[in-house]
Design an enzyme around this catalytic site. Structure first.
Site, PDB file in Angstrom:
ATOM      1  N   ASP A 164     -74.131  43.888 -40.265  1.00  0.00           N
ATOM      2  CA  ASP A 164     -73.655  44.869 -41.239  1.00  0.00           C
ATOM      3  C   ASP A 164     -74.432  46.167 -41.084  1.00  0.00           C
ATOM      4  OD1 ASP A 164     -72.592  46.242 -43.345  1.00  0.00           O
ATOM      5  OD2 ASP A 164     -73.563  45.041 -44.919  1.00  0.00           O
ATOM      6  N   ASP A 174     -76.322  38.632 -42.410  1.00  0.00           N
ATOM      7  CA  ASP A 174     -75.235  38.872 -43.362  1.00  0.00           C
ATOM      8  C   ASP A 174     -74.074  37.874 -43.187  1.00  0.00           C
ATOM      9  OD1 ASP A 174     -74.449  40.287 -45.606  1.00  0.00           O
ATOM     10  OD2 ASP A 174     -73.451  41.881 -44.487  1.00  0.00           O
ATOM     11  N   LYS A 184     -75.972  52.364 -43.266  1.00  0.00           N
ATOM     12  CA  LYS A 184     -77.223  51.999 -43.937  1.00  0.00           C
ATOM     13  C   LYS A 184     -78.389  52.778 -43.340  1.00  0.00           C
ATOM     14  CE  LYS A 184     -76.112  47.160 -45.038  1.00  0.00           C
ATOM     15  NZ  LYS A 184     -76.231  47.281 -46.502  1.00  0.00           N
ATOM     16  N   ARG A 203     -67.005  41.934 -49.983  1.00  0.00           N
ATOM     17  CA  ARG A 203     -65.939  41.650 -50.949  1.00  0.00           C
ATOM     18  C   ARG A 203     -64.558  41.892 -50.336  1.00  0.00           C
ATOM     19  NH1 ARG A 203     -68.536  45.998 -54.912  1.00  0.00           N
ATOM     20  NH2 ARG A 203     -70.303  45.223 -53.727  1.00  0.00           N
ATOM     21  N   ASP A 230     -69.715  50.101 -46.846  1.00  0.00           N
ATOM     22  CA  ASP A 230     -70.827  49.147 -46.881  1.00  0.00           C
ATOM     23  C   ASP A 230     -70.577  48.041 -47.912  1.00  0.00           C
ATOM     24  OD1 ASP A 230     -73.227  48.040 -46.178  1.00  0.00           O
ATOM     25  OD2 ASP A 230     -74.463  49.494 -47.278  1.00  0.00           O
ATOM     26  N   GLU A 270     -68.432  45.775 -47.774  1.00  0.00           N
ATOM     27  CA  GLU A 270     -67.441  45.146 -46.899  1.00  0.00           C
ATOM     28  C   GLU A 270     -67.277  43.659 -47.159  1.00  0.00           C
ATOM     29  OE1 GLU A 270     -70.547  45.466 -46.115  1.00  0.00           O
ATOM     30  OE2 GLU A 270     -70.945  43.427 -45.426  1.00  0.00           O
TER      31      GLU A 270
HETATM   32  N1  BES Z   1     -74.824  42.823 -46.946  1.00  0.00           N
HETATM   33  C1  BES Z   1     -75.041  43.786 -47.957  1.00  0.00           C
HETATM   34  C2  BES Z   1     -75.862  43.251 -49.120  1.00  0.00           C
HETATM   35  C3  BES Z   1     -77.325  43.074 -48.868  1.00  0.00           C
HETATM   36  C4  BES Z   1     -78.182  44.161 -48.890  1.00  0.00           C
HETATM   37  C5  BES Z   1     -77.847  41.827 -48.676  1.00  0.00           C
HETATM   38  C6  BES Z   1     -79.532  43.972 -48.684  1.00  0.00           C
HETATM   39  C7  BES Z   1     -79.193  41.637 -48.491  1.00  0.00           C
HETATM   40  C8  BES Z   1     -80.037  42.718 -48.484  1.00  0.00           C
HETATM   41  C9  BES Z   1     -73.703  44.258 -48.525  1.00  0.00           C
HETATM   42  O1  BES Z   1     -72.661  44.310 -47.623  1.00  0.00           O
HETATM   43  C10 BES Z   1     -73.916  45.638 -49.049  1.00  0.00           C
HETATM   44  O2  BES Z   1     -74.154  46.504 -48.256  1.00  0.00           O
HETATM   45  N2  BES Z   1     -73.816  45.809 -50.374  1.00  0.00           N
HETATM   46  C11 BES Z   1     -74.002  47.064 -50.987  1.00  0.00           C
HETATM   47  C12 BES Z   1     -72.866  47.261 -51.963  1.00  0.00           C
HETATM   48  C13 BES Z   1     -72.704  48.673 -52.468  1.00  0.00           C
HETATM   49  C14 BES Z   1     -72.320  49.590 -51.322  1.00  0.00           C
HETATM   50  C15 BES Z   1     -71.648  48.693 -53.540  1.00  0.00           C
HETATM   51  C16 BES Z   1     -75.347  47.051 -51.714  1.00  0.00           C
HETATM   52  O3  BES Z   1     -75.743  46.017 -52.235  1.00  0.00           O
HETATM   53  O4  BES Z   1     -76.002  48.081 -51.697  1.00  0.00           O
HETATM   54 ZN    ZN Z   2     -72.801  43.013 -46.026  1.00  0.00          ZN
HETATM   55 MN    MN Z   3     -72.617  46.134 -46.548  1.00  0.00          MN
END
Ligand code: BES
Ligand code: ZN
Ligand code: MN
Length: 499
Positions: free
Chosen positions: A273, A291, A280, A354, A350, A352
């Site tokens: 991811d 991920d 990111k 869901r 990001d 993604e």
């Molecule tokens: N895979 C990430 C969530 C994540 C982040 C897991 C850090 C473990 C450590 C997910 O896809 C993500 O990027 N989520 C975002 C959502 C936001 C953009 C609404 C998040 O949590 O910042």
């Molecule tokens: Zn993710």
């Molecule tokens: Mn993400």
């Protein structure tokens, strides 16, 4: 590591080390520990008197027998306070033993009593299962790409039970523990593999090999098959990647249960991811190889469920996609319509996880499931809420939530219920589409769950946000090494057996 179960006296075992245990506060050990103490002319009790051995949970003391016993060494492991002792403490004790012995070069074979099966008062089969699980989880080594192989710990464990009447239960418990731990360690392996090695097609191949071995049916859908099904939201996430997305479907349908409404497990399998166009920050981005830990947990659990012969129909689905930015990538602002026909506006590429779940959860409706549980490393925010202590549990079905909490208790893999109030849905309504894929920072865990719920139709559903528990950047305890934890496998096995 292999296990052999035998009846006899631990003191007479001819191994590199024999293992006995001690509850905190005991000054004159009885049972097996007492027998070994007597053979050593009271060495254990004098070390207790001297304060060197306290019996604290997980503490180990190595003694040399100098010819007084067939084995050259004795390891005493602390079980902690008797009133606090349970099956989870038994598992941890076994893990502590394995870790301690793997530091002793000369120990390749150890013999042990079953912690907790004596005055610990635990069911013999359950205690034996915990013993095998604990040792095998502690013996885990991540995939290694160095030219020199790492040193291995003990390779053989003889499980010794004094009471021959309990041998069959102990044997059954050990074999159960082996199968479950193998599932956890498979999930860890998949999650720990680097993202250039474990892209979606590679993950699908591994699932296929596992399925052939374990006796599961395995079907893989590629992008063309998913396009025909209208899984356009999932496919949009994959568009920026040169690696083809895969939907892995594993089915366990034992004789007599092949037609029943299945329990369906769905895993988020983002093999890497980057965040996509909503890229990111580069710091710690390498952790995003994990991920796909939801997918890994589903695959590991399906292996264990098959090998245990769980008498019910269970289907595991892993949605495997790489989230990359490029000239083809989907964008913030895009509006997508997937398999359910419901439109969604992209605010962040990001968010993604869901999105791929939206189509994977629409896909599984075809099975008319008894229940669907998804596991996903979905939000960073779940770690802010719960730390590393529990995964977030989101459900719209009380019976399923109760069953998951019971499985959580039984496995020791903690879940904590999080709110699913309708007001969270208001936050993710979009002007141009039915929903948007981000509700902003506040309430981020619940709005992500409401988004997923929107795409579940006609079945009981629960979502586990495992983003905070799927891997750890430092060893957590003897059972949980640095890297992927395999969280969810033991929980899902318990759920499949009990729900
Ligand atoms: N895979 C990430 C969530 C994540 C982040 C897991 C850090 C473990 C450590 C997910 O896809 C993500 O990027 N989520 C975002 C959502 C936001 C953009 C609404 C998040 O949590 O910042
Ligand atoms: Zn993710
Ligand atoms: Mn993400």
């Amino acid at each position: 590591m292999k296990f052999v179960v035998t009846s006899g006296n631990i003191a007479n075992q001819n191994a590199d080390c024999i293992v006995v245990n001690l509850f905190e506060g005991v000054t004159l050990p009885g049972g097996a520990t007492g027998a070994v103490d007597a053979a050593l002319n009271g060495m254990i009790s004098s070390l207790i008197a001297a304060g060197d051995i306290e019996g604290k949970a997980g503490a180990t003391t190595l003694l040399y027998t100098a010819g007084k016993l067939p084995a050259a060494r004795v390891l005493v492991v602390g079980l902690g306070k008797a009133e606090k002792f349970d099956i989870h403490a038994a598992r941890k004790a076994a893990a502590a033993v394995y870790k301690a012995l793997s530091k002793v070069k000369g120990v390749k074979h150890f013999a042990t009593i079953v912690h907790g099966a004596g005055i610990g008062g635990q069911d013999a089969a359950a205690a034996a299962q915990a013993l095998a699980e604990g040792a095998l989880l502690a013996s885990y080594r991540a995939p290694n790409y160095k030219r020199e192989a790492p040193e291995n710990g003990p390779a053989l464990c003889t499980v010794v039970e004094f009471d021959a009447n309990r041998l069959a239960s102990i044997e059954a418990g050990v074999r159960r523990g082996e199968r479950i731990a193998a599932g956890v360690n498979l999930a860890r392996d998949l999650s720990n593999e680097p993202p250039n090695v474990l892209y979606p097609v590679a993950l699908a191949r591994r699932a296929q090999t596992m399925a052939a071995d374990a006796g599961l049916q395995c079907t893989i859908l590629g992008e063309e098959a998913m396009r025909e099904l209208g899984m356009n939201i999932l496919l949009a996430v994959s568009r920026g990647s040169a690696n083809e997305a895969q939907l892995i479907v594993l089915e366990h349908a034992p004789a007599g249960h092949a037609e029943e409404a299945p329990l369906v497990l769905v895993g988020k399998g983002i093999t890497f991811d980057t965040g996509g166009i909503s890229i990111k920050p580069s710091e710690r981005m390498e952790e995003m190889k994990h991920d796909m830990s939801g997918a890994a947990a589903v695959i590991g659990a399906m292996q264990a469920i098959a090998r245990l012969g769980v008498p019910r129909r269970v289907i595991g689905v892993a949605a495997c996609v790489e989230n990359m930015p490029d000239g083809n990538a989907y964008r913030p602002g895009d509006i997508l319509t997937g398999m359910t026909g419901k439109s969604t506006e992209i605010l962040s590429t990001d968010a993604e996880g869901r999105l791929i779940l939206a189509d994977a959860l629409a896909y599984v409706a075809r099975y008319q499931p008894k229940a669907v549980v998804d596991l996903a490393t979905l939000t960073g925010a779940i770690g802010i809420a719960l730390g590393q202590q529990a995964a977030g549990l989101f459900s719209n079905n009380d019976a399923l939530q109760t069953a998951l909490l019971a499985a959580s208790q039984a496995s020791g893999e903690r879940l904590w219920p999080m709110p699913m109030w309708d007001e969270y849905m208001e936050v993710i309504k979009s002007d141009m589409a039915e929903v948007k894929n981000s509700g902003g920072r506040t309430g981020g865990v619940s709005t992500s769950a409401k988004f997923i719920e929107h795409f579940t139709e006609g079945y009981a559903w629960a979502h586990l946000d495992i983003a905070n528990v799927a891997w750890t950047t430092a060893e957590r305890d003897a059972l949980t090494p640095k890297g992927a934890t395999g969280f969810g496998v033991r929980l899902l096995v318990d759920l499949a057996e009990a729900y």
